[in-house]
Every structure is written in structure tokens, then in C-alpha cells.
Scaffold this active site. Structure first.
Site, PDB file in Angstrom:
ATOM      1  N   LYS A  70      13.648   7.264   0.377  1.00 43.13           N
ATOM      2  CA  LYS A  70      13.311   7.230   1.793  1.00 43.13           C
ATOM      3  C   LYS A  70      12.678   5.882   2.120  1.00 43.13           C
ATOM      4  O   LYS A  70      11.775   5.454   1.397  1.00 43.13           O
ATOM      5  CB  LYS A  70      12.332   8.372   2.105  1.00 43.13           C
ATOM      6  CG  LYS A  70      11.889   8.468   3.556  1.00 43.13           C
ATOM      7  CD  LYS A  70      10.912   9.627   3.748  1.00 43.13           C
ATOM      8  CE  LYS A  70      10.485   9.713   5.221  1.00 43.13           C
ATOM      9  NZ  LYS A  70       9.492  10.780   5.433  1.00 43.13           N
TER      10      LYS A  70
ATOM     11  N   LYS B 259       9.523   6.684  -2.086  1.00 37.25           N
ATOM     12  CA  LYS B 259       9.213   6.665  -0.661  1.00 37.25           C
ATOM     13  C   LYS B 259       8.474   5.362  -0.361  1.00 37.25           C
ATOM     14  O   LYS B 259       7.374   5.127  -0.856  1.00 37.25           O
ATOM     15  CB  LYS B 259       8.357   7.862  -0.275  1.00 37.25           C
ATOM     16  CG  LYS B 259       8.024   7.929   1.212  1.00 37.25           C
ATOM     17  CD  LYS B 259       7.224   9.184   1.537  1.00 37.25           C
ATOM     18  CE  LYS B 259       6.903   9.282   3.011  1.00 37.25           C
ATOM     19  NZ  LYS B 259       6.121  10.511   3.323  1.00 37.25           N
TER      20      LYS B 259
ATOM     21  N   GLU C 173       9.417   5.370 -10.919  1.00 38.92           N
ATOM     22  CA  GLU C 173       8.893   6.531 -10.199  1.00 38.92           C
ATOM     23  C   GLU C 173       9.814   7.747 -10.361  1.00 38.92           C
ATOM     24  O   GLU C 173       9.353   8.864 -10.617  1.00 38.92           O
ATOM     25  CB  GLU C 173       8.754   6.198  -8.704  1.00 38.92           C
ATOM     26  CG  GLU C 173       7.607   5.280  -8.350  1.00 38.92           C
ATOM     27  CD  GLU C 173       6.286   6.030  -8.209  1.00 38.92           C
ATOM     28  OE1 GLU C 173       6.221   7.218  -8.577  1.00 38.92           O
ATOM     29  OE2 GLU C 173       5.321   5.406  -7.727  1.00 38.92           O
TER      30      GLU C 173
END
Length: 343
Positions: free
Chosen positions: A259, A204, A244
Site C-alpha cells: 500500500k 505500507k 518486512e
């Protein structure tokens, strides 16, 4: 990978397969259907309440009773799941976001109502504190405004467990705290929620495309001129996203989220093709707002660019797409299928 076949014109005329609709369909490499779509919904307090989101034309905040009515159409259209985002009254916000794990909170009541009315519809809940904090950050802050990681993770576990208690099928930590997936997985397992899935917002980015969403959930005013760069990812980084995602999978994530969407399709592609795991993407509020603004001004064909943008995400490798276009796209696909049958 380059093809081992050396074909030259005129033996190879690539337009041959494009000449007719039937052959275009036969050689189409990727498919898009309602089954690939997840509808993000904003839920608010009250009965019979419906509020337009000015920066997102066509998107409304709905009270739980109206959301339940909408859920019936979602099931009929074949949309597999909704993602819930509560619009929390200011009086329920505080520095620590403790209302996030209130068993009778807005999100928890919405989950119970949806699962009672439409048990086959998947319900995904947002695990993050920003709708519940007076400062608009996704976690608990210190005196300097820095988001504290470990104490925030403890709060997120409480929030996720309250969602599982309410019947959520998937909890989706969107906060980007380190170690939160492992902590939530351990909490779910210990509580007996072995089949509650975790959709980790693994990559994100600290993006400027989130503005309309923050307006919709009411956190923009709380955040003010602050930002989330100390925990969301730097838009310049790509390898870090793979790191991640790998960490979240090792900690117990069942599927992962990238995102925003279209500006980060390279990340979607890398995650899907290098790690080969269930890969979701969020076509965020800013992307939706841009498409709608251009369409409303007559600069673009709204339906055409909507479908093209969704197909681009599928082509990049997304298994599922969170999009505010979900209902509109599913309706359009149904209409197109019906017209094709009548011909």
C-alpha cells in the site's frame, strides 16, 4: 528472462495476434475478474444513514443496515470480500483507542450483521487504532507523541480478538508495528480461532496518497499536521519491503498487502515473484480521487483508465486488489460479458 528464440521480421510479425479480438483474447497473459477485487467500505452509526465523501466522488459512508443491503449486490457480482473501516464518533475516541476492542463497537456489529446476512461474503477488518485515538496515530503515544510499539501491539491483539469473536474471516493489521503479526497469531491460536486469517499490511508506505481516506474515517482532523513516518515505510525503500514481508510471513501472516498501489507496483512485482506468496495491493483513496477528478473534468476516459489501472496491478503480480472501483468495475465486466454473449 530473454527468449531463446531469435525471431526477426517478417517471420515475426507481432501484430498478427493483435489483428482480431479472438486472437487477442487467446494470447492475453493476465486476466482480471470480480474475483480479484475487494471492496473497502466505510461504516457509520445510525439507521438509514448515507454520507458522501467529498474527496472521493461516488464513495459513501453507510450505516450497517445499508451496508447489508449493498452486500447482497456484492455477492451477486462475484466480489469475494469487503474490507471494513469504521467511522468512529468523536465521543468514542481517547488517547489509547480503547473503543477499538469494544465487543459492541461499530466494526464488531457490522461484522456480525454482514456474516448473518451474507455468510459467503468474506469480511476483512482493519486492525489499527487511528480511527479510535484522539491524536489520529495508529498506536498509543508517549508524552513526546512517539508511537510506542509493544504496548500498542497488546492493544492490537485485543482488537483482533474482538473482531474474531464477532465473526471476521480475516483480520488485517495495518498499523506497521514490529511484532504485531506474531502476537495476533498467538492470540488467535490460543483463543481457538485457527482459521482466522491474517492479511498483514507488510509494506505500507508513509504516503501522501492517503488524504481522502483520512477524511472518510474522520482521523485527518485528529492527526493534524502530524505524520506516520516513524512506523510506516520510507517511499525511497524497496529492499526493506521484502524484509518486512518476510518477517510477517515468518510470524504467521497468510497473505500480505502492499500500500499504495500504482506508485508501488515495483514492490508488488518483487514480493510476488521473489517470495511467491498471496500478494494483495491497495489502490488507495488518493489514486481513486485522481482518476475520478480527471474523468469528471473530461481529461480521461474514466472506465478505460479504471480497468487499465486494475489490470496493471494484476500484471505486476497482485492476486487481489482493494479498490473503491470494485463495484463499478464488476458491473462493467458483467455488462461486457453479457454484450459479448449477445453478439
Amino acid at each position: 528472462m530473454r527468449s531463446p528464440i531469435n525471431r526477426a521480421f517478417p517471420a515475426a510479425r507481432l501484430r498478427r495476434n493483435r489483428a482480431d479480438d479472438f486472437s487477442r483474447r487467446l494470447v492475453r497473459e493476465h486476466q482480471l475478474s470480480a474475483q480479484n477485487l475487494i471492496y473497502p467500505v466505510f461504516v457509520l452509526e445510525g439507521q438509514g444513514q448515507r454520507e458522501a465523501v467529498p474527496s472521493m466522488p461516488g464513495v459513501e459512508r453507510l450505516s450497517i443496515d445499508l451496508l447489508v443491503e449493498l452486500a447482497s449486490e456484492l455477492v451477486d457480482l462475484g466480489i469475494p470480500a469487503v474490507a471494513l473501516f469504521p467511522v468512529v464518533p468523536d465521543g468514542d475516541k481517547n488517547l489509547s483507542g480503547t473503543a477499538a476492542w469494544n465487543a459492541d463497537g461499530l466494526a464488531q456489529r457490522a461484522v456480525r450483521a454482514l456474516k448473518k446476512a451474507q455468510p459467503e461474503l468474506g469480511v476483512i477488518t482493519d486492525v489499527a487504532l487511528d480511527p479510535f485515538t484522539t491524536h489520529g496515530q495508529d498506536g498509543i503515544i508517549d508524552n513526546d507523541g512517539y508511537v510506542l510499539n509493544d504496548v500498542t501491539v497488546e492493544a492490537l491483539v485485543n482488537q483482533a480478538l474482538s473482531h474474531a469473536d464477532a465473526g471476521a474471516d480475516i483480520v488485517a493489521p495495518s498499523d506497521m508495528m514490529d511484532g504485531r503479526v506474531a502476537a495476533i497469531r498467538d492470540g488467535l491460536e490460543s483463543a481457538g480461532y485457527v482459521n482466522t486469517r491474517i492479511l498483514a499490511y507488510s509494506a505500507k508506505y508513509a504516503s501522501s496518497y492517503y488524504g481522502p481516506f483520512r477524511d472518510a474515517v474522520g482521523s485527518a482532523g485528529n492527526l493534524g499536521k502530524g505524520n506516520k513516518a516513524t512506523y510506516q515505510m520510507d517511499p525511497a525503500n524497496s529492499d526493506e519491503a521484502l524484509h518486512e514481508v518476510a518477517m510477517d510471513l515468518a510470524e504467521g501472516a497468510d497473505m500480505v498487502m502492499i500500500k499504495p498501489g500504482m506508485p508501488y507496483l515495483d514492490i508488488v512485482h518483487r514480493v510476488k515473484h521473489e517470495l511467491q506468496v498471496p500478494t494483495f495491493v491497495y489502490q488507495v483513496s488518493g489514486e481513486y480521487a485522481m482518476h475520478m477528478a480527471a474523468a469528471e473534468n473530461g481529461w480521461l476516459d474514466g472506465d478505460a483508465v479504471m480497468m487499465e489501472s486494475l489490470m496493471a496491478m494484476r500484471r505486476a503480480g497482485a492476486d487481489a486488489i482493494l479498490t473503491y472501483f470494485a463495484v463499478r468495475a464488476a458491473r462493467l465486466m458483467r455488462e461486457s460479458a453479457s454484450s459479448a454473449k449477445q453478439q
